[in-house]
Design a protein around this motif. Structure first.
Motif, PDB file in Angstrom:
ATOM      1  N   GLY A 258       0.639  -1.173  -0.456  1.00 43.43           N
ATOM      2  CA  GLY A 258      -0.558  -0.001  -0.208  1.00 43.43           C
ATOM      3  C   GLY A 258       0.486   1.470  -0.224  1.00 43.43           C
ATOM      4  N   ALA A 259       1.618   1.267   0.808  1.00 44.05           N
ATOM      5  CA  ALA A 259       2.649   2.868   1.136  1.00 44.05           C
ATOM      6  C   ALA A 259       3.413   2.699  -1.044  1.00 44.05           C
ATOM      7  CB  ALA A 259       4.231   2.326   2.262  1.00 44.05           C
ATOM      8  N   ALA A 260       4.244   1.618  -0.743  1.00 38.99           N
ATOM      9  CA  ALA A 260       3.981   1.276  -2.797  1.00 38.99           C
ATOM     10  C   ALA A 260       4.188   2.017  -3.235  1.00 38.99           C
ATOM     11  CB  ALA A 260       5.068   0.344  -2.565  1.00 38.99           C
ATOM     12  N   ASP A 261       2.688   1.285  -3.929  1.00 33.17           N
ATOM     13  CA  ASP A 261       1.852   1.255  -4.793  1.00 33.17           C
ATOM     14  C   ASP A 261       0.476   2.591  -5.012  1.00 33.17           C
ATOM     15  OD1 ASP A 261      -0.272  -0.178  -4.023  1.00 33.17           O
ATOM     16  OD2 ASP A 261       0.268  -1.703  -6.010  1.00 33.17           O
ATOM     17  N   GLY A 262      -0.229   2.860  -3.293  1.00 39.10           N
ATOM     18  CA  GLY A 262      -1.046   3.507  -2.571  1.00 39.10           C
ATOM     19  C   GLY A 262      -2.195   3.170  -2.656  1.00 39.10           C
ATOM     20  N   LYS A 263      -2.348   2.169  -2.987  1.00 37.77           N
ATOM     21  CA  LYS A 263      -3.933   0.738  -3.234  1.00 37.77           C
ATOM     22  C   LYS A 263      -4.245   0.818  -2.079  1.00 37.77           C
ATOM     23  CE  LYS A 263      -3.579  -0.324  -7.464  1.00 37.77           C
ATOM     24  NZ  LYS A 263      -2.913  -1.366  -8.726  1.00 37.77           N
ATOM     25  N   LEU A 264      -5.204   0.797  -1.456  1.00 36.39           N
ATOM     26  CA  LEU A 264      -6.237   0.426  -0.009  1.00 36.39           C
ATOM     27  C   LEU A 264      -6.702  -1.252  -0.580  1.00 36.39           C
ATOM     28  CD1 LEU A 264      -7.784   2.987   1.296  1.00 36.39           C
ATOM     29  CD2 LEU A 264      -5.963   2.188   2.059  1.00 36.39           C
ATOM     30  N   ARG A 265      -6.005  -2.358  -0.372  1.00 36.92           N
ATOM     31  CA  ARG A 265      -5.869  -4.062  -0.714  1.00 36.92           C
ATOM     32  C   ARG A 265      -6.664  -3.694  -0.076  1.00 36.92           C
ATOM     33  NH1 ARG A 265      -1.553  -2.996  -2.789  1.00 36.92           N
ATOM     34  NH2 ARG A 265      -0.527  -3.583  -4.206  1.00 36.92           N
ATOM     35  N   PHE A 266      -7.597  -5.211  -0.449  1.00 32.82           N
ATOM     36  CA  PHE A 266      -8.943  -6.610   0.061  1.00 32.82           C
ATOM     37  C   PHE A 266      -8.295  -6.613   1.496  1.00 32.82           C
ATOM     38  CE2 PHE A 266     -11.495  -9.746   1.289  1.00 32.82           C
ATOM     39  CZ  PHE A 266     -12.545  -9.540   1.772  1.00 32.82           C
ATOM     40  N   PRO A 267      -8.732  -6.491   2.546  1.00 29.92           N
ATOM     41  CA  PRO A 267      -9.986  -5.904   3.523  1.00 29.92           C
ATOM     42  C   PRO A 267      -9.769  -4.883   3.740  1.00 29.92           C
ATOM     43  CG  PRO A 267      -9.027  -7.032   4.851  1.00 29.92           C
ATOM     44  CD  PRO A 267      -8.026  -7.847   3.761  1.00 29.92           C
ATOM     45  N   LEU A 268      -9.087  -4.264   3.280  1.00 30.44           N
ATOM     46  CA  LEU A 268      -8.773  -2.639   4.072  1.00 30.44           C
ATOM     47  C   LEU A 268      -9.573  -1.783   2.977  1.00 30.44           C
ATOM     48  CD1 LEU A 268      -5.070  -2.217   4.603  1.00 30.44           C
ATOM     49  CD2 LEU A 268      -6.956  -2.719   6.205  1.00 30.44           C
ATOM     50  N   GLY A 269      -9.865  -2.444   1.982  1.00 28.10           N
ATOM     51  CA  GLY A 269     -10.662  -1.230   0.261  1.00 28.10           C
ATOM     52  C   GLY A 269     -10.810  -2.699  -0.621  1.00 28.10           C
ATOM     53  N   LEU A 270     -10.881  -1.979  -1.931  1.00 30.68           N
ATOM     54  CA  LEU A 270     -11.255  -2.278  -2.778  1.00 30.68           C
ATOM     55  C   LEU A 270      -9.391  -1.850  -4.383  1.00 30.68           C
ATOM     56  CD1 LEU A 270     -14.428  -2.813  -3.043  1.00 30.68           C
ATOM     57  CD2 LEU A 270     -13.500  -4.309  -2.673  1.00 30.68           C
ATOM     58  N   ASP A 271      -8.995  -1.949  -3.823  1.00 32.15           N
ATOM     59  CA  ASP A 271      -7.684  -1.363  -4.416  1.00 32.15           C
ATOM     60  C   ASP A 271      -8.138  -0.043  -5.060  1.00 32.15           C
ATOM     61  OD1 ASP A 271      -6.482  -3.686  -4.622  1.00 32.15           O
ATOM     62  OD2 ASP A 271      -6.684  -4.032  -6.746  1.00 32.15           O
ATOM     63  N   GLU A 272      -8.872   0.993  -3.650  1.00 34.07           N
ATOM     64  CA  GLU A 272      -8.784   2.128  -4.466  1.00 34.07           C
ATOM     65  C   GLU A 272      -7.619   3.018  -3.638  1.00 34.07           C
ATOM     66  OE1 GLU A 272     -10.737   1.075  -1.549  1.00 34.07           O
ATOM     67  OE2 GLU A 272     -11.815   2.955  -0.572  1.00 34.07           O
ATOM     68  N   TYR A 273      -7.061   4.004  -4.690  1.00 35.80           N
ATOM     69  CA  TYR A 273      -5.754   4.498  -5.258  1.00 35.80           C
ATOM     70  C   TYR A 273      -5.796   5.685  -4.295  1.00 35.80           C
ATOM     71  CZ  TYR A 273      -1.509   7.103  -7.098  1.00 35.80           C
ATOM     72  OH  TYR A 273      -1.063   7.277  -6.924  1.00 35.80           O
ATOM     73  N   GLN A 274      -5.123   6.009  -3.245  1.00 34.19           N
ATOM     74  CA  GLN A 274      -4.715   6.962  -2.331  1.00 34.19           C
ATOM     75  C   GLN A 274      -3.307   7.407  -2.779  1.00 34.19           C
ATOM     76  OE1 GLN A 274      -6.804   7.624   0.556  1.00 34.19           O
ATOM     77  NE2 GLN A 274      -7.680   5.912  -0.763  1.00 34.19           N
ATOM     78  N   HIS A 275      -3.878   8.987  -3.419  1.00 37.83           N
ATOM     79  CA  HIS A 275      -2.484   9.912  -4.202  1.00 37.83           C
ATOM     80  C   HIS A 275      -1.578   9.653  -2.473  1.00 37.83           C
ATOM     81  CE1 HIS A 275      -0.016  12.022  -6.651  1.00 37.83           C
ATOM     82  NE2 HIS A 275      -0.682  13.075  -5.695  1.00 37.83           N
ATOM     83  N   SER A 276      -1.955  10.815  -2.142  1.00 34.60           N
ATOM     84  CA  SER A 276      -0.879  10.702  -1.242  1.00 34.60           C
ATOM     85  C   SER A 276      -0.161   9.720  -0.480  1.00 34.60           C
ATOM     86  CB  SER A 276      -1.624  11.308   0.675  1.00 34.60           C
ATOM     87  OG  SER A 276      -2.867  10.462   0.982  1.00 34.60           O
ATOM     88  N   LEU A 277      -0.249   8.132  -0.377  1.00 34.08           N
ATOM     89  CA  LEU A 277       0.165   7.103  -0.046  1.00 34.08           C
ATOM     90  C   LEU A 277       1.240   6.725  -1.139  1.00 34.08           C
ATOM     91  CD1 LEU A 277       0.100   5.031   2.501  1.00 34.08           C
ATOM     92  CD2 LEU A 277      -2.025   3.685   0.993  1.00 34.08           C
ATOM     93  N   ALA A 278       0.758   7.032  -2.021  1.00 30.49           N
ATOM     94  CA  ALA A 278       1.791   6.023  -3.074  1.00 30.49           C
ATOM     95  C   ALA A 278       3.220   6.815  -3.015  1.00 30.49           C
ATOM     96  CB  ALA A 278       1.259   7.231  -4.573  1.00 30.49           C
ATOM     97  N   ASP A 279       4.003   5.921  -2.593  1.00 31.08           N
ATOM     98  CA  ASP A 279       5.747   6.185  -2.413  1.00 31.08           C
ATOM     99  C   ASP A 279       5.696   6.310  -1.668  1.00 31.08           C
ATOM    100  OD1 ASP A 279       8.099   5.624  -3.334  1.00 31.08           O
ATOM    101  OD2 ASP A 279       8.093   7.323  -4.946  1.00 31.08           O
ATOM    102  N   SER A 280       5.290   6.223  -0.899  1.00 31.36           N
ATOM    103  CA  SER A 280       5.605   6.920   0.789  1.00 31.36           C
ATOM    104  C   SER A 280       5.998   6.381   1.390  1.00 31.36           C
ATOM    105  CB  SER A 280       3.645   7.431   1.098  1.00 31.36           C
ATOM    106  OG  SER A 280       3.672   6.015   1.807  1.00 31.36           O
ATOM    107  N   ALA A 281       7.503   6.104   1.559  1.00 28.96           N
ATOM    108  CA  ALA A 281       8.335   5.515   2.300  1.00 28.96           C
ATOM    109  C   ALA A 281       9.628   5.842   1.787  1.00 28.96           C
ATOM    110  CB  ALA A 281       8.483   4.110   2.835  1.00 28.96           C
ATOM    111  N   ASP A 282      10.353   6.774   2.220  1.00 24.39           N
ATOM    112  CA  ASP A 282      11.784   7.314   1.582  1.00 24.39           C
ATOM    113  C   ASP A 282      12.611   6.034   2.519  1.00 24.39           C
ATOM    114  OD1 ASP A 282      11.054   9.347   1.027  1.00 24.39           O
ATOM    115  OD2 ASP A 282      11.088  10.225   2.794  1.00 24.39           O
TER     116      ASP A 282
END
Ligand code: IFM
Length: 464
Positions: A258-282
C-alpha cells in the motif's frame, strides 16, 4: 622516504559499511514517566490490566532526566537514537498546543545531537490523547485529520533538529492487541472495527508523509513494520502454508505494498488508489523480534491460523502471555532480503529480547547482527540498527516484568547498571565491526558460524 606500508589487519572482523548507524530505540510512554493524559494511563488504573499490578509511574524519568541516559549512549559510542513524541503532551486539548512540551522535546533532540547521536523521531507509538479516544479514536476517520494537524505542528517546531521521521510505530501490533486480541485499550474483539482502524492508520501514514515533506523538504520519512516472518508449521501441509501466507499478507504485505503503490487492498478496501499514500516511504524500518510458525485453525477470529514457536527452539524470557520470542536470526536475514526488493534504504528500527539476566542477549545480538551483515554482503541496503532498548522500560501490559535493556534499571531507585551486552554493543558501535575477539569473548559457540574460515580458537575464553 617511502610511506609505511598499511599495517596488516590485526584481527579478523565483520566490518559494516562506513556511516552505518548504531543506536537504541525507545518510546515516550515507556520512558518519560507520568504521561497522565493518554488512554494507557487510564488503562493502567484498571485492576489486573498490567502484569503484577505494575504501573509505568516515573518510567525511566526521561521527562526530567533523559540526559542521564543520553550520557550513557555517548559513553557507549552510539551514533543514533530512535525516540517518540507523546501527542497528549504536545496537544493536551484539541487544537491547543503546549509550547513547554515542545521546548522539552527541542532540548531532548538538541541533547542527542550535541552528543553526536542522530535522532529518528516516531510521532505515534501506541498512545493517543484522551480527547482523541473520547471522540472514537482511530475507528473514527476524523483521527486522520487530527493526526495531520499534530504532525504539522511537530515538524514545524522540531524539523530543524531532526530529519528522520516515522509517523506510526507498528500499526498492526496496535490493531491486533487492541481490536483482535483485546488485551490493550480499547480492549475490543471486533474484526470489522480492526480493519477500519488499520485502514485509517495506513491512510494517516500517507497523509503524514506528505505533511512532513511539505514542512521539511529534506526529511526522510519511513515506517516501522512489525515483522514475524510467518512460516508454515508443516511446510508439506497445504492448509498450514495458506494460513501462514494469509498472516504475512495481512501483517506485512498490505502495508508495504500500500505504501508503495498507494492502493488500499482487500480487506482494507477494493484497491482504491490514495494519492498521498503512493511511494510514501523514503526508507523501510523493520522491527524484528521473532518468527512464528503457523498451523491451520478453522476459527476466522484467529485468521485461520494458530501461531506457535518451534518445539525445539531457543526461547527468550517468558512474560504474562508466555514465551516472548524464539531465536531465529535467519528469519531477519530473509525479511531484509525480501524488503530490499523495494529498493529503499532499510533500517532495523527495533530488535532485541527480554532477558533479565543477560545470559542470552550477547549471543542473540551477535547472531542477529551477523544475519544483517550477511544480507549487506549480498547487496542489501541496510543503513542502521536500533537495539530495543537502552535501559529496561515499561513494557506495556507486561509492566516491568520483561527486561529488554542493555542497561538494567531499578524503576524505584532509578539506579542503572549496564549489563555485559552493553559493553559488547558499545565495542561493535565504536569499531563499526564485529571482531573475532568479541565473538570469542561473548559467544564462542558462534565462532564457527561467524568466522568459518578462521583457525579454530580456544573455546574457553567466554566471559562470566
Ligand atoms: O516495547 C515494545 C515496543 O513498544 C514496540 N515493539 C516491541 C517492543 C518490545 O515488546
Amino acid at each position: 622516504m617511502p610511506a609505511d606500508p598499511m599495517p596488516a589487519d590485526p584481527m579478523p572482523a565483520l566490518r559494516f559499511p562506513a556511516g552505518f548507524l548504531w543506536g537504541t530505540a525507545t518510546s515516550a510512554y515507556q520512558v518519560e514517566g507520568n504521561n497522565t493524559r493518554n488512554q494507557w494511563w487510564l488503562f493502567e488504573q484498571q485492576p489486573g490490566a498490567i502484569w503484577h499490578g505494575d504501573r509505568s509511574g516515573l518510567a525511566c524519568d526521561w521527562w526530567n532526566h533523559a540526559e542521564v541516559d543520553f550520557d550513557l549512549m555517548e559513553r557507549m559510542g552510539h551514533s543514533a537514537h530512535r525516540m517518540s513524541l507523546e501527542w497528549s503532551r504536545i496537544e493536551p486539548e484539541p487544537g491547543r498546543f503546549d509550547s513547554t512540551a515542545i521546548e522539552r522535546y527541542r532540548a531532548l533532540l538538541d541533547g542527542l545531537r550535541r552528543r553526536n547521536i542522530r535522532p529518528m523521531v516516531t510521532l505515534h507509538h501506541f498512545t493517543n490523547p484522551l480527547w482523541l479516544e473520547q471522540a472514537g479514536g482511530w475507528e473514527n476517520p476524523a483521527a486522520i485529520v487530527r493526526f495531520q494537524q499534530y504532525v504539522r505542528y511537530a515538524v514545524r517546531a522540531l524539523g530543524d533538529l531532526c530529519d528522520q521521521w516515522i509517523p506510526l510505530n507498528e500499526p498492526l501490533v496496535y490493531v491486533v492487541q487492541g481490536w483482535v486480541r483485546g488485551i490493550w485499550p480499547p480492549q475490543k474483539t471486533h474484526l470489522l472495527a480492526a480493519l477500519r482502524v488499520f485502514r485509517h492508520l495506513l491512510q494517516a501514514h500517507g497523509v503524514a508523509y506528505q505533511t512532513l515533506h511539505a514542512n521539511s523538504p529534506g526529511a526522510q520519512v519511513g515506517y516501522a513494520l512489525p515483522v514475524r516472518v510467518f512460516q508454515p508449521s508443516d511446510p508439506k501441509r497445504w492448509l498450514d502454508r495458506k494460513a501462514a501466507n494469509l498472516k504475512r499478507y495481512l501483517v506485512e504485505h498490505l502495508w508495504v505494498t500500500g505504501a508503495a503503490d498507494g492502493k488500499l487492498r482487500f480487506p482494507l478496501g477494493l484497491d482504491e488508489y490514495q494519492h498521498s499514500l503512493a511511494d510514501s516511504a523514503d526508507f523501510i524500518g523493520i522491527n524484528f523480534y521473532t518468527r512464528d510458525l503457523v498451523r491451520f485453525h478453522p476459527d476466522p477470529r484467529r485468521l485461520f491460523g494458530e501461531e506457535h514457536f518451534s518445539p525445539d527452539g531457543e526461547y527468550s524470557d517468558q512474560g504474562r502471555q508466555g514465551v516472548y520470542s524464539e531465536y531465529a536470526p535467519q528469519a531477519l536475514h530473509q525479511i531484509v532480503r525480501e524488503v530490499n526488493a523495494f529498493h529503499k534504504p532499510i533500517y532495523i528500527t527495533e530488535n532485541g529480547l527480554p532477558d533479565h539476566d543477560d545470559d542470552q542477549r550477547p549471543r542473540w545480538l551477535l547472531g542477529h547482527l551477523h544475519a544483517l551483515y550477511q544480507a549487506i554482503q549480498q547487496g542489501c541496503d541496510v543503513r542502521g540498527y536500533y537495539h530495543w532498548t537502552l535501559t529496561d522500560n515499561f513494557e506495556w501490559s507486561e509492566g516491568w516484568g520483561l527486561r529488554f535493556g542493555l542497561v538494567e534499571l531499578d524503576p524505584a531507585t532509578q539506579l542503572r547498571r549496564p549489563r555485559p551486552s552493553a559493553a559488547l554493543y558499545s565495542a561493535i558501535a565504536r569499531t563499526n565491526a564485529i571482531s573475532e575477539t568479541l565473538v570469542q569473548t561473548y559467544a564462542p559457540e558462534l565462532h564457527p558460524i561467524l568466522f568459518p574460515t578462521a583457525a579454530p580458537q580456544q573455546q574457553n575464553a567466554r566471559k562470566r
